[in-house]
Design a protein around this motif. Structure first.
Motif, PDB file in Angstrom:
ATOM      1  N   GLU A 143       4.100 -23.881  -0.079  1.00  0.00           N
ATOM      2  CA  GLU A 143       3.216 -24.406  -1.068  1.00  0.00           C
ATOM      3  C   GLU A 143       1.854 -24.553  -0.664  1.00  0.00           C
ATOM      4  N   HIS A 144       1.353 -23.838   0.513  1.00  0.00           N
ATOM      5  CA  HIS A 144       0.131 -24.078   1.063  1.00  0.00           C
ATOM      6  C   HIS A 144      -1.090 -23.189   0.785  1.00  0.00           C
ATOM      7  N   TYR A 145      -0.821 -21.899   0.771  1.00  0.00           N
ATOM      8  CA  TYR A 145      -1.539 -20.779   0.483  1.00  0.00           C
ATOM      9  C   TYR A 145      -0.892 -19.792  -0.512  1.00  0.00           C
ATOM     10  N   VAL A 146      -1.893 -19.307  -1.186  1.00  0.00           N
ATOM     11  CA  VAL A 146      -1.480 -18.078  -2.155  1.00  0.00           C
ATOM     12  C   VAL A 146      -2.523 -17.118  -2.080  1.00  0.00           C
ATOM     13  N   SER A 147      -2.324 -15.802  -1.795  1.00  0.00           N
ATOM     14  CA  SER A 147      -3.261 -14.838  -1.710  1.00  0.00           C
ATOM     15  C   SER A 147      -2.927 -13.779  -2.903  1.00  0.00           C
ATOM     16  N   VAL A 148      -4.150 -13.017  -3.353  1.00  0.00           N
ATOM     17  CA  VAL A 148      -3.866 -11.913  -4.354  1.00  0.00           C
ATOM     18  C   VAL A 148      -4.696 -10.927  -4.023  1.00  0.00           C
ATOM     19  N   ALA A 149      -4.187  -9.640  -3.980  1.00  0.00           N
ATOM     20  CA  ALA A 149      -5.149  -8.609  -3.845  1.00  0.00           C
ATOM     21  C   ALA A 149      -5.024  -7.658  -5.110  1.00  0.00           C
ATOM     22  N   VAL A 150      -6.035  -7.513  -6.009  1.00  0.00           N
ATOM     23  CA  VAL A 150      -6.058  -6.597  -7.041  1.00  0.00           C
ATOM     24  C   VAL A 150      -7.046  -5.216  -6.767  1.00  0.00           C
ATOM     25  N   THR A 151      -6.162  -4.241  -6.995  1.00  0.00           N
ATOM     26  CA  THR A 151      -6.607  -2.918  -6.238  1.00  0.00           C
ATOM     27  C   THR A 151      -6.790  -1.966  -7.370  1.00  0.00           C
ATOM     28  N   ASP A 152      -7.490  -1.032  -7.274  1.00  0.00           N
ATOM     29  CA  ASP A 152      -7.769   0.205  -8.280  1.00  0.00           C
ATOM     30  C   ASP A 152      -8.225   1.455  -7.408  1.00  0.00           C
ATOM     31  N   VAL A 153      -7.350   2.369  -7.541  1.00  0.00           N
ATOM     32  CA  VAL A 153      -7.506   3.667  -6.636  1.00  0.00           C
ATOM     33  C   VAL A 153      -8.496   4.694  -7.458  1.00  0.00           C
ATOM     34  N   VAL A 154      -9.363   5.197  -6.950  1.00  0.00           N
ATOM     35  CA  VAL A 154     -10.195   6.147  -7.680  1.00  0.00           C
ATOM     36  C   VAL A 154      -9.448   7.423  -7.722  1.00  0.00           C
ATOM     37  N   GLY A 155      -8.782   7.892  -8.870  1.00  0.00           N
ATOM     38  CA  GLY A 155      -8.031   9.066  -9.009  1.00  0.00           C
ATOM     39  C   GLY A 155      -6.766   8.640  -9.738  1.00  0.00           C
ATOM     40  N   LYS A 156      -5.991   9.530 -10.153  1.00  0.00           N
ATOM     41  CA  LYS A 156      -4.923   9.351 -11.163  1.00  0.00           C
ATOM     42  C   LYS A 156      -3.765  10.034 -10.566  1.00  0.00           C
ATOM     43  N   GLY A 157      -2.543   9.897 -11.158  1.00  0.00           N
ATOM     44  CA  GLY A 157      -1.326  10.546 -10.952  1.00  0.00           C
ATOM     45  C   GLY A 157      -0.755  10.276  -9.744  1.00  0.00           C
ATOM     46  N   VAL A 158       0.098  11.389  -9.156  1.00  0.00           N
ATOM     47  CA  VAL A 158       0.738  11.254  -8.007  1.00  0.00           C
ATOM     48  C   VAL A 158      -0.017  11.087  -6.680  1.00  0.00           C
ATOM     49  N   PRO A 159      -1.164  11.556  -6.500  1.00  0.00           N
ATOM     50  CA  PRO A 159      -2.133  11.143  -5.253  1.00  0.00           C
ATOM     51  C   PRO A 159      -2.562   9.742  -5.237  1.00  0.00           C
ATOM     52  N   ALA A 160      -2.945   9.357  -6.275  1.00  0.00           N
ATOM     53  CA  ALA A 160      -3.159   7.798  -6.557  1.00  0.00           C
ATOM     54  C   ALA A 160      -2.158   7.070  -6.060  1.00  0.00           C
ATOM     55  N   ALA A 161      -0.692   7.339  -6.598  1.00  0.00           N
ATOM     56  CA  ALA A 161       0.576   6.631  -6.264  1.00  0.00           C
ATOM     57  C   ALA A 161       0.691   6.410  -4.938  1.00  0.00           C
ATOM     58  N   LEU A 162       0.368   7.704  -4.046  1.00  0.00           N
ATOM     59  CA  LEU A 162       0.647   7.795  -2.502  1.00  0.00           C
ATOM     60  C   LEU A 162      -0.350   6.919  -2.089  1.00  0.00           C
ATOM     61  N   CYS A 163      -1.561   7.022  -2.361  1.00  0.00           N
ATOM     62  CA  CYS A 163      -2.430   6.204  -1.852  1.00  0.00           C
ATOM     63  C   CYS A 163      -2.215   4.831  -2.005  1.00  0.00           C
ATOM     64  N   MET A 164      -1.594   4.250  -3.191  1.00  0.00           N
ATOM     65  CA  MET A 164      -1.214   3.050  -3.264  1.00  0.00           C
ATOM     66  C   MET A 164      -0.217   2.469  -2.553  1.00  0.00           C
ATOM     67  N   SER A 165       0.835   3.401  -2.313  1.00  0.00           N
ATOM     68  CA  SER A 165       1.830   2.988  -1.514  1.00  0.00           C
ATOM     69  C   SER A 165       1.328   2.754   0.020  1.00  0.00           C
ATOM     70  N   MET A 166       0.128   3.438   0.378  1.00  0.00           N
ATOM     71  CA  MET A 166      -0.220   3.345   1.631  1.00  0.00           C
ATOM     72  C   MET A 166      -1.066   1.874   1.578  1.00  0.00           C
ATOM     73  N   VAL A 167      -1.637   1.449   0.527  1.00  0.00           N
ATOM     74  CA  VAL A 167      -2.242  -0.021   0.441  1.00  0.00           C
ATOM     75  C   VAL A 167      -1.137  -1.063   0.583  1.00  0.00           C
ATOM     76  N   LYS A 168       0.001  -0.638  -0.195  1.00  0.00           N
ATOM     77  CA  LYS A 168       1.032  -1.549  -0.205  1.00  0.00           C
ATOM     78  C   LYS A 168       1.718  -1.849   1.303  1.00  0.00           C
ATOM     79  N   TYR A 169       1.702  -0.702   2.057  1.00  0.00           N
ATOM     80  CA  TYR A 169       2.092  -0.643   3.535  1.00  0.00           C
ATOM     81  C   TYR A 169       1.250  -1.453   4.343  1.00  0.00           C
ATOM     82  N   GLY A 170      -0.043  -1.297   3.990  1.00  0.00           N
ATOM     83  CA  GLY A 170      -1.100  -1.937   4.844  1.00  0.00           C
ATOM     84  C   GLY A 170      -0.721  -3.546   4.525  1.00  0.00           C
ATOM     85  N   LEU A 171      -0.821  -3.998   3.380  1.00  0.00           N
ATOM     86  CA  LEU A 171      -0.859  -5.422   3.056  1.00  0.00           C
ATOM     87  C   LEU A 171       0.566  -5.944   3.463  1.00  0.00           C
ATOM     88  N   ASP A 172       1.503  -5.173   3.519  1.00  0.00           N
ATOM     89  CA  ASP A 172       2.999  -5.791   4.050  1.00  0.00           C
ATOM     90  C   ASP A 172       2.550  -6.088   5.588  1.00  0.00           C
TER      91      ASP A 172
END
Length: 331
Positions: A143-172
């Protein structure tokens, strides 16, 4: 082929003589046999020409030449048809692959909005295509801290989704909600710069809320500025934070700032898909968003997100051309 020509000649001759439903049915069955034997359309016409010339020995040369012309036309027709069928098959394969990729993305990038008594959080994220180029990631520390990341990949489709997975990995890997935005953005920048294509960039707004001290600390990597409403002053502030897009250069310092939130204050984080109607020169889209947010301030954070999307979607000049994401934090 000779046997097929003789069979067809007999079937055609019987049909021309009697023209009954039975004769037509026999002809249809014969065509099915030709299809099973993968006889091409131009070969069918050649078979028909052979039959006509034997049924009517005195057929004029013009009629005979017309069949030759039709054969040449059907050769081109057959090639075009095969290309069309091949494209349809490729489209179907892509559709199946996209459906699988979308399900995987939904599973990998699934995020849960934290439930904390001190603040109210809401989110709406609408992809323009099946695969979302926007991503929202929440972290909470009891109950002490909350963090939020709002992300937008420059690009669409499968390449953007793969890049987003990399972002998710980094945040994890940076799983502590107490981490400072400048540190988070710096680490993510190095991961993305080394791991994705040079043409792929990521914008991000990252904020951490300290529940005990009511402090919201934030930083940005080339992202649309968040909007802060101070209830005591009845004033909006744009949370500007100059930082380079993630993945452009290996070593970048990202500044961070903090604000103290009072009762009834709220912060609205968005992607540029929310302000896509900025093409209308007579209105400032951010002003529209601010007025809408204030008018819905009596609602919960989730209801505010949903009402803003519903209002903008109903606007006659609003045409969603990019992924749409809004996140509210209310005190």
């Amino acid at each position: 082929m000779k046997e097929l020509q003789i069979q067809y000649q007999k079937i055609l001759s019987d049909y021309l003589e009697n023209q009954t439903e039975r004769n037509l049915y026999i002809g249809q069955n014969f065509i099915r046999q030709l299809i099973q034997k993968k006889v091409t359309p131009e070969e069918v016409i050649n078979i028909h020409k052979y039959a006509i010339e034997h049924i009517y020995p005195n057929v004029s040369e013009d009629v005979s030449h017309s069949f030759d012309f039709l054969i040449e036309i059907m050769v081109h027709f057959g090639l075009t048809l095969k290309e069309h069928q091949s494209l349809l098959e490729q489209q179907e394969e892509l559709r199946i692959e996209m459906n699988v990729a979308t399900k995987i993305q939904d599973m990998i990038l699934r995020t849960t909005i934290p439930k904390i008594e001190a603040i109210d959080i809401g989110m709406v994220s609408i992809p323009i295509r099946k695969m979302n180029g926007d991503y929202v990631h929440f972290l909470s520390d009891d109950e002490h801290y909350v963090s939020v990341a709002v992300t937008d990949v420059v690009g669409k489709g499968v390449p953007a989704a793969l890049c987003m997975s990399m972002v998710k990995y980094g945040l994890d890997t940076l799983e502590y909600a107490t981490n400072e935005p400048s540190h988070i953005l710096g680490v993510l920048n190095r991961i993305i710069e080394k791991s994705v294509d040079d043409s792929m960039f990521v914008s991000m707004f990252y904020g951490t809320y300290d529940v005990e001290n009511s402090l919201f600390t934030y930083g940005s990597a080339g992202h649309e500025p968040a909007i802060y409403y101070c209830a005591s002053e009845q004033t909006f502030y744009d949370l500007e934070s100059k930082g380079l897009l993630l993945g452009v250069m290996p070593e970048v310092n990202y500044p961070q700032y903090e604000i103290e939130m009072g009762d009834n204050d709220f912060i609205l984080m968005i992607t540029d898909g929310v302000t896509d109607f900025r093409k209308r020169g007579d209105i400032d889209p951010r002003d529209v968003i601010k007025k809408l947010a204030l008018s819905y301030n009596h609602l919960t954070a989730q209801e505010m997100c949903e009402q803003i999307y519903a209002y903008l979607k109903a606007m006659p000049e609003f045409d969603l051309e990019d992924d749409f994401t809004v996140v509210f934090i209310k005190k």
